[in-house]
Enzyme design. Structure first.
Site, PDB file in Angstrom:
ATOM      1  N   ALA A 210       0.832  -1.181  -0.058  1.00 28.25           N
ATOM      2  CA  ALA A 210      -0.014   0.003   0.047  1.00 28.25           C
ATOM      3  C   ALA A 210       0.814   1.149   0.039  1.00 28.25           C
ATOM      4  CB  ALA A 210      -0.960   0.038   1.085  1.00 28.25           C
TER       5      ALA A 210
ATOM      6  N   GLY B  58       1.087  -5.658   0.236  1.00 26.65           N
ATOM      7  CA  GLY B  58       0.008  -5.683  -0.963  1.00 26.65           C
ATOM      8  C   GLY B  58       0.914  -5.934  -2.253  1.00 26.65           C
TER       9      GLY B  58
ATOM     10  N   GLU C 284       0.806  -9.554  -2.331  1.00 28.80           N
ATOM     11  CA  GLU C 284      -0.288 -10.139  -2.489  1.00 28.80           C
ATOM     12  C   GLU C 284      -0.772  -9.917  -3.903  1.00 28.80           C
ATOM     13  OE1 GLU C 284      -2.049  -7.384   0.818  1.00 28.80           O
ATOM     14  OE2 GLU C 284      -3.266  -9.088   1.078  1.00 28.80           O
TER      15      GLU C 284
ATOM     16  N   GLU D 225       2.253  -6.715   7.435  1.00 29.04           N
ATOM     17  CA  GLU D 225       0.984  -6.063   8.161  1.00 29.04           C
ATOM     18  C   GLU D 225       0.911  -5.961   9.634  1.00 29.04           C
ATOM     19  OE1 GLU D 225       1.219  -7.353   5.321  1.00 29.04           O
ATOM     20  OE2 GLU D 225      -0.076  -6.393   3.661  1.00 29.04           O
TER      21      GLU D 225
HETATM   22  N1  COA Z   1       4.274   3.749   0.363  1.00 29.74           N
HETATM   23  C1  COA Z   1       4.867   4.808  -0.018  1.00 29.74           C
HETATM   24  N2  COA Z   1       6.253   5.338  -0.181  1.00 29.74           N
HETATM   25  C2  COA Z   1       6.877   4.138  -0.021  1.00 29.74           C
HETATM   26  C3  COA Z   1       6.434   2.914   0.539  1.00 29.74           C
HETATM   27  C4  COA Z   1       5.450   2.737   0.507  1.00 29.74           C
HETATM   28  N3  COA Z   1       4.727   1.566   0.920  1.00 29.74           N
HETATM   29  N4  COA Z   1       7.820   2.237   0.724  1.00 29.74           N
HETATM   30  C5  COA Z   1       8.902   2.843   0.563  1.00 29.74           C
HETATM   31  N5  COA Z   1       8.437   4.214  -0.116  1.00 29.74           N
HETATM   32  C6  COA Z   1       9.037   5.346  -0.404  1.00 29.74           C
HETATM   33  C7  COA Z   1      10.064   5.750   0.842  1.00 29.74           C
HETATM   34  O1  COA Z   1       9.238   6.836   1.711  1.00 29.74           O
HETATM   35  C8  COA Z   1      11.161   6.466   0.340  1.00 29.74           C
HETATM   36  O2  COA Z   1      10.601   7.777  -0.185  1.00 29.74           O
HETATM   37  P1  COA Z   1      11.405   9.241   0.351  1.00 29.74           P
HETATM   38  O3  COA Z   1      12.723   9.103   0.202  1.00 29.74           O
HETATM   39  O4  COA Z   1      10.623  10.181  -0.466  1.00 29.74           O
HETATM   40  O5  COA Z   1      10.909   9.393   1.761  1.00 29.74           O
HETATM   41  C9  COA Z   1      11.354   5.888  -1.069  1.00 29.74           C
HETATM   42  O6  COA Z   1      10.365   5.073  -1.289  1.00 29.74           O
HETATM   43  C10 COA Z   1      12.499   4.862  -0.868  1.00 29.74           C
HETATM   44  O7  COA Z   1      12.099   4.124   0.350  1.00 29.74           O
HETATM   45  P2  COA Z   1      13.101   3.905   1.631  1.00 29.74           P
HETATM   46  O8  COA Z   1      12.491   3.457   2.535  1.00 29.74           O
HETATM   47  O9  COA Z   1      14.018   4.952   1.527  1.00 29.74           O
HETATM   48  O10 COA Z   1      14.097   2.697   1.278  1.00 29.74           O
HETATM   49  P3  COA Z   1      15.064   1.694   2.077  1.00 29.74           P
HETATM   50  O11 COA Z   1      15.856   0.837   0.998  1.00 29.74           O
HETATM   51  O12 COA Z   1      15.635   2.352   3.112  1.00 29.74           O
HETATM   52  O13 COA Z   1      13.578   0.680   2.442  1.00 29.74           O
HETATM   53  C11 COA Z   1      11.706  -0.727   2.453  1.00 29.74           C
HETATM   54  C12 COA Z   1      12.855   0.068   1.884  1.00 29.74           C
HETATM   55  C13 COA Z   1      10.759  -1.425   1.677  1.00 29.74           C
HETATM   56  C14 COA Z   1      12.298  -1.462   3.539  1.00 29.74           C
HETATM   57  C15 COA Z   1      10.801   0.581   3.315  1.00 29.74           C
HETATM   58  O14 COA Z   1      10.771   1.601   2.490  1.00 29.74           O
HETATM   59  C16 COA Z   1       9.844   0.067   4.132  1.00 29.74           C
HETATM   60  O15 COA Z   1       9.502  -0.601   4.781  1.00 29.74           O
HETATM   61  N6  COA Z   1       8.561   0.569   3.344  1.00 29.74           N
HETATM   62  C17 COA Z   1       7.358   0.077   3.524  1.00 29.74           C
HETATM   63  C18 COA Z   1       7.014  -1.395   3.168  1.00 29.74           C
HETATM   64  C19 COA Z   1       5.564  -1.847   4.033  1.00 29.74           C
HETATM   65  O16 COA Z   1       5.719  -1.913   5.124  1.00 29.74           O
HETATM   66  N7  COA Z   1       4.533  -2.060   2.913  1.00 29.74           N
HETATM   67  C20 COA Z   1       3.449  -2.826   3.390  1.00 29.74           C
HETATM   68  C21 COA Z   1       2.286  -1.922   3.491  1.00 29.74           C
HETATM   69  S1  COA Z   1       0.951  -2.438   4.284  1.00 29.74           S
END
Ligand code: COA
Length: 262
Positions: A67, A112, A115, A135
């Site tokens: 998401a 997602g 998913e 999640e």
């Molecule tokens: N929604 C919106 N933006 C997201 C995102 C998400 N699910 N996941 C990553 N991004 C964005 C980050 O905010 C960042 O943008 P910014 O630099 O403008 O803040 C960019 O993508 C890069 O992500 P970043 O977190 O800097 O990369 P990372 O390599 O340090 O970490 C993840 C990667 C995937 C581990 C981390 O981004 C994360 O945990 N994301 C959420 C994933 C999640 O929980 N998804 C399930 C949702 S129910």
């Protein structure tokens, strides 16, 4: 299609490709992205020249990070409920597709994103791909079918391990657990490798493939006796197809069949 669509559509021979094109947000699923996946997925399903659909993400870092959490933060509970409905309706277009749908998992597939990959019939992963359902760590549960589909693919115990511990799988672990079907060989391009691997689908008999997908789906929904009845019905659809005759002719003439989906 406007050029700023969050999903790109392309055709390579008989394969239609949907690419989530939001690298700056790790290809996460915003409302617009879900709507585009449904709309463009429907376009490929309706295109008689398309025999298989590949879903992937732009870049090499993420297939899809789930998401869009930035969009989600500003949403009311009712808006979130409406968004959950879009997972059902829009990703449902791919789920119900009579044409095989294949995920080319080019990197992180979280929440997602995993998913979405599980909505697909088959999954090919890049060697660096990582998959998980984080999640419960965000105080919610998967709502795009994750709790229903994961156990079917990896078994109940492993599904609970991923759901409750937030366990992330490497591509190699995902292959060992049956969550992905194939890992792209080192040095190969994931999309090229995926399209090459699914050539039997692109060259195959579409009516039989659609019947096989529906019959397998029935096996998860129906008691065995009813499932066997359903299988007989789906078999009958292939029996009436011209492609079946073509397969027998091709066998007799020792040549490759040319299936038309008729
Ligand atoms: N929604 C919106 N933006 C997201 C995102 C998400 N699910 N996941 C990553 N991004 C964005 C980050 O905010 C960042 O943008 P910014 O630099 O403008 O803040 C960019 O993508 C890069 O992500 P970043 O977190 O800097 O990369 P990372 O390599 O340090 O970490 C993840 C990667 C995937 C581990 C981390 O981004 C994360 O945990 N994301 C959420 C994933 C999640 O929980 N998804 C399930 C949702 S129910």
């Amino acid at each position: 299609m406007s050029s700023d669509s969050p999903v790109k559509i392309e055709r390579r021979g008989a394969v239609g490709i949907l690419t989530i094109d939001r690298e700056s947000r790790l290809n996460s699923l915003s409302r617009e992205t879900l709507l585009a996946l449904g709309r463009l997925g429907g376009e490929l399903v309706a295109d008689p020249c398309v025999r298989a659909i590949v879903v992937t993400g732009a870049g090499t870092k993420a297939f899809c990070a789930g998401a869009d959490l930035k969009e989600r933060k500003g949403m009311s509970p009712d808006e979130i409920r409406a968004q959950i409905g879009l997972y059902r309706s829009e990703l449902g277009v791919l789920d119900r597709s009579p044409k095989p749908v294949v995920a080319a998992v080019n990197g992180l597939a979280l929440g997602g994103g995993l998913e979405l990959a599980m909505v697909c019939d088959l999954r090919v992963a890049a060697a660096h791909a990582v998959m998980g359902l984080p999640e419960t760590g965000l105080a919610i549960i998967p709502a795009a079918g994750g709790t229903q589909r994961l156990g079917r693919l990896v078994g109940e115990g492993r599904a609970k391990e991923m759901l409750l511990l937030g366990r992330r799988l490497s591509a190699a672990e995902a292959l060992a657990w049956g969550l992905v079907n194939r890992i792209c060989p080192e040095g190969a391009d994931l999309l090229d490798d995926t399209i090459g691997w699914i050539e039997p689908i692109a060259q195959g008999a579409p009516i039989a493939q659609a019947a096989a997908l529906r019959a397998v789906a029935a096996s998860f929904e129906l008691p065995l006796e009813r499932g066997l009845e359903a299988e007989a019905l789906y078999y009958d659809a292939t029996l009436r197809s011209q492609d079946r005759g073509e397969a027998l002719c091709a066998f007799e003439q020792k040549r490759k069949p040319l299936f038309r989906g008729e």
